[in-house]
Scaffold this motif. Structure first.
Motif, mmCIF file in Angstrom:
data_model
loop_
_atom_site.group_PDB
_atom_site.id
_atom_site.type_symbol
_atom_site.label_atom_id
_atom_site.label_comp_id
_atom_site.label_asym_id
_atom_site.label_seq_id
_atom_site.Cartn_x
_atom_site.Cartn_y
_atom_site.Cartn_z
ATOM 1 N N HIS A 88 0.839 -1.202 0.000
ATOM 2 C CA HIS A 88 0.000 0.000 0.000
ATOM 3 C C HIS A 88 0.875 1.253 0.000
ATOM 4 C CE1 HIS A 88 0.858 0.604 4.308
ATOM 5 N NE2 HIS A 88 0.731 -0.713 4.403
ATOM 6 N N THR A 89 0.258 2.397 -0.247
ATOM 7 C CA THR A 89 0.961 3.683 -0.216
ATOM 8 C C THR A 89 1.399 3.986 1.209
ATOM 9 O OG1 THR A 89 -0.380 4.482 -2.052
ATOM 10 C CG2 THR A 89 0.755 6.144 -0.739
ATOM 11 N N GLU A 91 3.925 6.860 3.670
ATOM 12 C CA GLU A 91 4.810 8.012 3.814
ATOM 13 C C GLU A 91 5.771 7.745 4.960
ATOM 14 O OE1 GLU A 91 3.015 11.835 4.130
ATOM 15 O OE2 GLU A 91 1.771 11.548 2.364
ATOM 16 N N LEU A 100 7.629 9.480 -0.052
ATOM 17 C CA LEU A 100 6.331 8.915 -0.391
ATOM 18 C C LEU A 100 6.570 7.700 -1.266
ATOM 19 C CD1 LEU A 100 3.205 9.083 -0.574
ATOM 20 C CD2 LEU A 100 3.523 10.526 -2.573
ATOM 21 N N LYS A 102 4.660 4.533 -3.357
ATOM 22 C CA LYS A 102 3.395 4.045 -3.907
ATOM 23 C C LYS A 102 3.627 2.731 -4.629
ATOM 24 C CE LYS A 102 0.937 8.338 -4.846
ATOM 25 N NZ LYS A 102 0.284 9.124 -5.905
#
Length: 172
Positions: A88-89, A91, A100, A102
């Protein structure tokens, strides 16, 4: 913090590959002249979800790198991989560095710059989109990237934490 500790891996049973991310020459001016020392930021990984970083300092380049590798072996973390990408994304942040990450489709490759690329490739990630925001200090970017990777959770971990079965994680 306890989540990172539970993911810590022993380095003795792994085949680790090291990568020098940054080598810095530091000069100290004394009465007798200039004294040069070297600081090496090193990332080690097995290419299968285990990665770590270390810093080594010495008067010789090779010795600084060796010290960095030994330090990196003490800071290994296991990350969840899903078909060559991240689940998953996510940070990450360390000091002034923000990153970040992705997930990307198969065949995309590692779209990341400099310090982040070394960490992601050492971890065995083959497809990811990554952006470094804020400070470009290599040491802080490496630490922010590893912090983001260590924060990743796979579907099994989410199901365990919520106390539900795996199928309900996807169906709601």
């Amino acid at each position: 913090m306890s989540d990172i500790i539970s993911k810590t891996v022993k380095s003795s049973d792994l085949e680790l590959k090291d990568t020098v991310v940054h080598l810095n020459r530091v000069t100290k001016v004394t009465k007798g002249g200039r004294t040069f020392t070297f600081a090496a930021i090193v990332v080690v990984g097995d290419g299968n979800g285990v990665v770590g970083h270390g810093l080594g300092k010495s008067k010789e380049v090779q010795e600084a790198i060796a010290k960095g590798v030994e330090d990196a072996k003490k800071n290994l973390v296991k990350i969840p991989l899903r078909k060559g990408t991240i689940p998953h994304t996510q940070e990450g942040r360390y000091a002034g560095a923000k990153v970040l990450l992705k997930p990307a489709a198969n065949g995309t490759g590692v779209i990341a710059g400099g310090s982040m690329r070394a960490v992601l490739e050492s971890a065995g990630i083959t497809d990811v989109l990554a952006k470094s925001k804020g400070s470009s200090n290599p040491q802080n970017v490496v630490k922010a990237t590893i912090q983001a990777l260590a924060s990743l959770r796979d579907a099994n971990a989410v199901a365990r934490q919520r106390g539900i079965e795996l199928a309900k994680v996807f169906n709601g």
